[in-house]
Scaffold this active site. Structure first.
Site, PDB file in Angstrom:
ATOM      1  N   SER A 193       0.823  -1.200   0.000  1.00 33.92           N
ATOM      2  CA  SER A 193       0.000   0.000   0.000  1.00 33.92           C
ATOM      3  C   SER A 193       0.856   1.249   0.000  1.00 33.92           C
ATOM      4  O   SER A 193       2.029   1.229   0.396  1.00 33.92           O
ATOM      5  CB  SER A 193      -0.902  -0.003   1.251  1.00 33.92           C
ATOM      6  N   LYS A 194       0.265   2.366  -0.454  1.00 34.68           N
ATOM      7  CA  LYS A 194       0.970   3.652  -0.395  1.00 34.68           C
ATOM      8  C   LYS A 194       1.340   4.017   1.030  1.00 34.68           C
ATOM      9  O   LYS A 194       2.239   4.819   1.258  1.00 34.68           O
ATOM     10  CB  LYS A 194       0.092   4.753  -0.993  1.00 34.68           C
ATOM     11  N   ARG A 195       0.640   3.448   1.992  1.00 33.84           N
ATOM     12  CA  ARG A 195       0.914   3.752   3.399  1.00 33.84           C
ATOM     13  C   ARG A 195       2.129   2.991   3.920  1.00 33.84           C
ATOM     14  O   ARG A 195       2.655   3.309   4.978  1.00 33.84           O
ATOM     15  CB  ARG A 195      -0.311   3.432   4.255  1.00 33.84           C
TER      16      ARG A 195
END
Length: 492
Positions: A260-262
């Site tokens: 994920s981008k996180r």
């Protein structure tokens, strides 16, 4: 469905300038770039910035910066131009308006006046499990349209999905089929008339004559909609053919979840800032779904271009392994000359305050002498500062790591340091060989110590750390006076 052939390959990378660029985006860009270069085709770089509420100038600049750092040059796009300019969607609104107007005049679309809450209520009442629009406005009468308009409702244009099955030969996954009963009619614009991704992406691909669309598996479910829309665009003379599609495998992170981008390891530009080589990062990302050979992991970008075929991409999810990436980056570091490592390391040394900007002549000369003894010991450019800092620091600012001092400069360690001072202070020639000989005789032969016990305290006293470049070479570079000063300081 008229499909684009394999000649005159034109592929595109079309990111949105939102947030920090993701390593999955880099992997997609790399595969498209390598595919184009392998076939002598064209790599188009296009910016999908129609969502003004989420786009940022910072993200746009980061995308360009990332592509330039990686060396993934584009044949058409921002800063380069090309026959299909402009390459920012925000500057192509007239083209989308024209396509939308022509679609509205065809039987492929209809105006929809439904509100979201009404669609949700009907789905709940019917017990339907199919998400998306239910086709309520597909066949409105003139009276029904007039009634909606009298209420002041604004409509959106929806594409009318054909009945039956949509199939294509996916370049990565083979035959893929969707029953359109499970692919709801979709909106092409917002109520204010602004075009949506569902329209602008295929229209741009059509007008830019994209022949192959290589993109992430997460977009697989949208492909039946695009193929149906392409059929309509071909009929209207907007598109010549439908591109061939290839859907790339997911990149997985920890816990077998999609990266994920996180996730910290997802941020592509962070690897540049951490001192990774673009060659190392691209090599590793290429392996997330493809291999140059069963028994080979390290290769150059040129070798990848020569070997890359999209049909060789494995459709199974690929796991991001930072340790493996570190190892591959280290292998690419070993392939660089000392001069090239020095050139690339200088910005990191300057950022860490080890060197000034510009680099002083004396420091440049010392760096030229020092880099050969650390070049084979660093796996990232950013590690140069920790290895070389002790050579360039002002003596008034030189410090010894407290934990290493506690471990190595105890009473026994200081005895070793004192013996070292005695052995070195009258040394006729301050050279690596003479330093090694004097310390070997005094500490190993004279005190009966094993090399690790003998030289560890000296290393910490002179370099400030237990881990450093080779000790004797370091002391020669540091010089007689500075070396003896540090040894004597450790005795205080």
């Amino acid at each position: 469905m008229n499909s684009a052939g394999t000649s005159n390959v034109r592929v595109r990378m079309a990111p949105s300038p939102t947030g920090s660029p993701h390593v999955g985006l880099v992997r997609t860009a790399l595969y498209n770039w390598a595919f184009a270069r392998h076939h002598g085709g064209t790599f188009v770089f296009r910016i999908e910035d129609t969502d003004a509420s989420r786009n940022t100038e910072e993200s746009y600049n980061a995308l360009l910066e990332l592509m330039r750092w990686l060396g993934l040059d584009w044949d058409e796009g921002p800063e380069v131009g090309g026959p299909h300019a402009p390459y920012l969607q925000s500057e192509r609104s007239d083209l989308y308006a024209d396509a939308l107007a022509r679609l509205r005049e065809s039987a492929h679309t209809y105006d929809c006046f439904c509100r979201t809450e009404e669609v949700d209520a009907r789905r709940k009442a019917s017990g339907s499990k199919i998400m998306g629009y239910d086709g309520h406005c597909r066949d409105l009468t003139d009276e029904q349209r007039a009634a909606f308009e009298a209420e002041g409702r604004r409509s959106v244009v929806r594409f009318r999905m054909p009945e039956g099955t949509i199939s294509w030969q996916d370049l990565v996954r083979g035959e893929v089929s969707f029953d359109t009963a499970h692919v709801p009619d979709f909106a092409l614009c917002r109520a204010n008339g602004d075009p949506l991704y569902t329209l602008v992406n295929p229209v741009d691909d059509a007008l830019m004559e994209i022949t192959h669309v290589l993109r992430g598996e997460d977009l697989l479910s949208s492909t039946p909609r695009q193929i149906a829309l392409y059929d309509a665009l071909i009929e209207l003379g907007i598109a010549r053919a439908t591109p061939q599609f290839g859907h790339l495998p997911y990149v997985m992170g920890e816990g077998n979840k999609k990266l994920s981008k996180r996730d910290p390891e997802a941020h592509a530009l962070a690897y540049r800032d951490e001192g990774y080589l673009p060659e190392g990062l691209l090599n590793y990302l290429a392996l997330l779904g493809w291999a140059i050979a069963a028994d080979r992991d390290v290769f150059t970008l040129e070798e990848m271009v020569a070997a890359f075929e999209i049909g060789d991409v494995n459709p199974n999810p690929a796991r991001f392994d930072k340790k493996k990436m570190d190892a591959i980056n280290g292998s690419h570091m070993r392939q660089l000359s000392v001069e090239e490592i020095t050139r690339r390391a200088i910005p990191f040394l300057q950022a860490d305050g080890v060197l000034g900007d510009p680099v002083h002549d004396a420091d440049a000369q010392l760096l030229e002498q020092a880099m050969p003894i650390v070049a084979e010991r660093i796996n990232k450019l950013s590690e140069a500062s920790a290895m070389l800092g002790f050579l360039f620091v002002e003596e008034t600012e030189f410090t010894v790591d407290a934990a290493d001092a506690d471990k190595m400069l105890d009473e026994a360690g200081r005895e070793v340091v004192q013996a070292s001072v005695d052995a070195l202070q009258d040394l006729p020639h301050w050279s690596t060989e003479d330093i090694q000989g004097a310390l070997q005789q005094a500490l190993v032969e004279g005190m009966g110590l094993k090399p690790r016990k003998a030289f560890g305290p000296v290393r910490v006293a002179v370099t400030g750390k237990r881990v450093s470049p080779p000790l004797f070479e370091s002391m020669e570079l540091l010089g007689r006076n500075r070396s003896l000063e540090r040894l004597e300081r450790a005795l205080v």
